[in-house]
Design a protein around this motif. Structure first.
Motif, PDB file in Angstrom:
ATOM      1  N   VAL A 119       2.343 -36.994   7.090  1.00 40.98           N
ATOM      2  CA  VAL A 119       3.069 -37.844   5.995  1.00 40.98           C
ATOM      3  C   VAL A 119       4.189 -38.602   6.656  1.00 40.98           C
ATOM      4  O   VAL A 119       4.593 -38.364   7.468  1.00 40.98           O
ATOM      5  N   GLN A 120       4.075 -39.882   6.301  1.00 36.38           N
ATOM      6  CA  GLN A 120       5.170 -40.647   6.617  1.00 36.38           C
ATOM      7  C   GLN A 120       6.115 -41.342   5.730  1.00 36.38           C
ATOM      8  O   GLN A 120       7.152 -41.759   5.766  1.00 36.38           O
ATOM      9  N   GLU A 121       5.335 -41.466   4.585  1.00 33.80           N
ATOM     10  CA  GLU A 121       5.881 -42.082   3.236  1.00 33.80           C
ATOM     11  C   GLU A 121       5.727 -41.033   2.166  1.00 33.80           C
ATOM     12  O   GLU A 121       4.923 -40.300   1.731  1.00 33.80           O
ATOM     13  N   ILE A 122       7.043 -41.126   1.254  1.00 31.59           N
ATOM     14  CA  ILE A 122       7.220 -40.132   0.181  1.00 31.59           C
ATOM     15  C   ILE A 122       7.575 -41.017  -1.016  1.00 31.59           C
ATOM     16  O   ILE A 122       8.371 -41.925  -1.129  1.00 31.59           O
ATOM     17  N   GLY A 144      13.690 -38.977   8.054  1.00 33.16           N
ATOM     18  CA  GLY A 144      12.939 -40.010   8.620  1.00 33.16           C
ATOM     19  C   GLY A 144      11.737 -40.598   8.099  1.00 33.16           C
ATOM     20  O   GLY A 144      10.913 -41.097   8.440  1.00 33.16           O
ATOM     21  N   PHE A 145      11.588 -40.071   6.536  1.00 36.08           N
ATOM     22  CA  PHE A 145      10.311 -40.515   5.874  1.00 36.08           C
ATOM     23  C   PHE A 145      10.672 -41.971   5.428  1.00 36.08           C
ATOM     24  O   PHE A 145      11.688 -42.416   4.982  1.00 36.08           O
ATOM     25  N   GLU A 146       9.638 -42.869   5.053  1.00 35.19           N
ATOM     26  CA  GLU A 146       9.729 -44.039   3.951  1.00 35.19           C
ATOM     27  C   GLU A 146       9.933 -43.350   2.575  1.00 35.19           C
ATOM     28  O   GLU A 146       8.948 -42.609   2.306  1.00 35.19           O
ATOM     29  N   VAL A 147      10.722 -43.924   1.776  1.00 33.77           N
ATOM     30  CA  VAL A 147      10.831 -43.565   0.449  1.00 33.77           C
ATOM     31  C   VAL A 147      10.518 -44.628  -0.529  1.00 33.77           C
ATOM     32  O   VAL A 147      11.239 -45.696  -0.406  1.00 33.77           O
ATOM     33  N   VAL A 148       9.892 -44.363  -1.474  1.00 30.11           N
ATOM     34  CA  VAL A 148       9.383 -45.357  -2.570  1.00 30.11           C
ATOM     35  C   VAL A 148       9.861 -44.625  -3.797  1.00 30.11           C
ATOM     36  O   VAL A 148       9.207 -43.432  -4.209  1.00 30.11           O
ATOM     37  N   LEU A 149      10.720 -45.073  -4.521  1.00 28.51           N
ATOM     38  CA  LEU A 149      11.036 -44.611  -6.110  1.00 28.51           C
ATOM     39  C   LEU A 149      10.344 -45.317  -7.194  1.00 28.51           C
ATOM     40  O   LEU A 149      10.557 -46.524  -7.210  1.00 28.51           O
ATOM     41  N   LEU A 150       9.641 -44.511  -7.923  1.00 26.01           N
ATOM     42  CA  LEU A 150       8.912 -45.209  -8.936  1.00 26.01           C
ATOM     43  C   LEU A 150       9.786 -45.589 -10.163  1.00 26.01           C
ATOM     44  O   LEU A 150      10.034 -44.760 -10.822  1.00 26.01           O
ATOM     45  N   SER A 151      10.312 -46.951 -10.505  1.00 27.07           N
ATOM     46  CA  SER A 151      11.204 -46.989 -11.660  1.00 27.07           C
ATOM     47  C   SER A 151      10.530 -46.994 -12.939  1.00 27.07           C
ATOM     48  O   SER A 151       8.962 -47.311 -12.950  1.00 27.07           O
ATOM     49  N   GLY A 152      11.139 -46.434 -13.742  1.00 28.28           N
ATOM     50  CA  GLY A 152      10.556 -46.280 -14.989  1.00 28.28           C
ATOM     51  C   GLY A 152       9.828 -44.790 -15.083  1.00 28.28           C
ATOM     52  O   GLY A 152       9.390 -44.495 -16.188  1.00 28.28           O
ATOM     53  N   ALA A 153       9.844 -44.214 -14.010  1.00 30.56           N
ATOM     54  CA  ALA A 153       9.147 -42.796 -13.854  1.00 30.56           C
ATOM     55  C   ALA A 153      10.290 -41.965 -13.713  1.00 30.56           C
ATOM     56  O   ALA A 153       9.995 -40.492 -13.161  1.00 30.56           O
ATOM     57  N   HIS A 154      11.283 -42.025 -13.716  1.00 29.17           N
ATOM     58  CA  HIS A 154      12.383 -41.338 -13.433  1.00 29.17           C
ATOM     59  C   HIS A 154      13.654 -41.376 -14.482  1.00 29.17           C
ATOM     60  O   HIS A 154      13.768 -42.510 -15.047  1.00 29.17           O
ATOM     61  N   SER A 155      14.299 -40.417 -14.870  1.00 31.60           N
ATOM     62  CA  SER A 155      15.459 -40.609 -15.776  1.00 31.60           C
ATOM     63  C   SER A 155      16.364 -39.191 -15.964  1.00 31.60           C
ATOM     64  O   SER A 155      16.106 -38.591 -15.172  1.00 31.60           O
ATOM     65  N   THR A 156      17.146 -39.463 -16.893  1.00 32.73           N
ATOM     66  CA  THR A 156      18.141 -38.546 -16.943  1.00 32.73           C
ATOM     67  C   THR A 156      18.782 -38.491 -18.326  1.00 32.73           C
ATOM     68  O   THR A 156      18.207 -39.158 -19.222  1.00 32.73           O
ATOM     69  N   TYR A 157      19.829 -37.650 -18.715  1.00 38.04           N
ATOM     70  CA  TYR A 157      20.518 -37.597 -19.786  1.00 38.04           C
ATOM     71  C   TYR A 157      21.682 -38.677 -19.837  1.00 38.04           C
ATOM     72  O   TYR A 157      22.168 -39.324 -18.778  1.00 38.04           O
ATOM     73  N   ASP A 158      22.042 -39.255 -21.133  1.00 36.61           N
ATOM     74  CA  ASP A 158      23.186 -40.217 -21.240  1.00 36.61           C
ATOM     75  C   ASP A 158      24.426 -39.327 -20.757  1.00 36.61           C
ATOM     76  O   ASP A 158      24.337 -38.130 -20.906  1.00 36.61           O
ATOM     77  N   ASN A 159      25.376 -40.249 -20.185  1.00 38.16           N
ATOM     78  CA  ASN A 159      26.676 -39.362 -19.458  1.00 38.16           C
ATOM     79  C   ASN A 159      27.686 -40.176 -20.000  1.00 38.16           C
ATOM     80  O   ASN A 159      28.163 -41.138 -19.515  1.00 38.16           O
ATOM     81  N   GLY A 160      28.430 -39.426 -21.091  1.00 37.64           N
ATOM     82  CA  GLY A 160      29.494 -40.172 -21.534  1.00 37.64           C
ATOM     83  C   GLY A 160      29.198 -41.550 -22.287  1.00 37.64           C
ATOM     84  O   GLY A 160      28.378 -41.659 -23.300  1.00 37.64           O
TER      85      GLY A 160
END
Length: 191
Positions: A119-122, A144-160
């Motif tokens: 594995v080189q990419e996460i 040392g990994f290449e990282v790709v974050l999937l926009s639209g497939a992560h979220s959280t709570y509203d914060n204040g």
């Protein structure tokens, strides 16, 4: 040596993603995206395994655990259970428990295990953007990994005064500045 990709499915657990009383505001979007991402990933892995031309991807299901005095994600409880579970019969799917926000910090051997598998990419998606998703991305970058974050497939709570969507974008900007790639999940499953 051939390289492989690991897809990290972070903390999509009942408390955060299905319970009407405690789930994040955009839980339905995350569940729908997650189902499509996993379906695509599993199809790719099956095709890779059939062709044997490249190392198959790995899917890492990350499950947060905490002590009862610290929150509801107590091992064995209903809130702790995963919405998407690994297929026990699939050698490419793994379950990893964690106790800190950073999956790599909770599992010091994980980076070397993944690297030994080529594995080189996460690729990352899940809950909560500014907590475990961002911390695990930072841990992967530090390892040392290449990282790709999937926009639209992560979220959280509203914060204040900050809406969840704004927090998502802030996390994406911070990770981009550290060298991660950010692509929409739709774009990722289309390729």
């Amino acid at each position: 040596m051939a390289t492989a990709t690991a897809l990290f499915v972070i903390d999509i657990q009942n408390d955060l993603a299905t319970d009407p009383q405690t789930r994040i505001p955009h839980a339905e979007r995350i569940r729908e995206a997650g189902a499509k991402i996993l379906s695509t990933a599993r199809a790719i892995i099956n095709a890779q395994r059939a062709s044997a031309e490249e190392l198959p991807a790995i899917i890492v299901f990350v499950q947060h655990e905490e002590e009862p005095e610290n929150g509801p994600l107590v091992r064995g409880s209903e809130p702790w259970k995963l919405v998407f579970e690994p297929d026990d019969a699939a050698p490419s799917e793994r379950l990893v428990a964690k106790w800190t926000r950073d999956t790599f910090k909770s599992n010091p051997e994980l980076a070397s295990t993944l690297k030994a598998a080529g594995v080189q990419e996460i690729i990352v998606f899940g809950i909560q953007s500014e907590c475990c998703v961002e911390a695990t991305c930072n841990g992967a970058l530090a390892a040392g990994f290449e990282v790709v974050l999937l926009s639209g497939a992560h979220s959280t709570y509203d914060n204040g005064s900050t809406a969840a969507e704004e927090i998502e974008k802030e996390v994406e900007d911070r990770l981009r500045a550290k060298g991660a790639k950010v692509v929409t999940w739709e774009e990722a499953v289309a390729t």
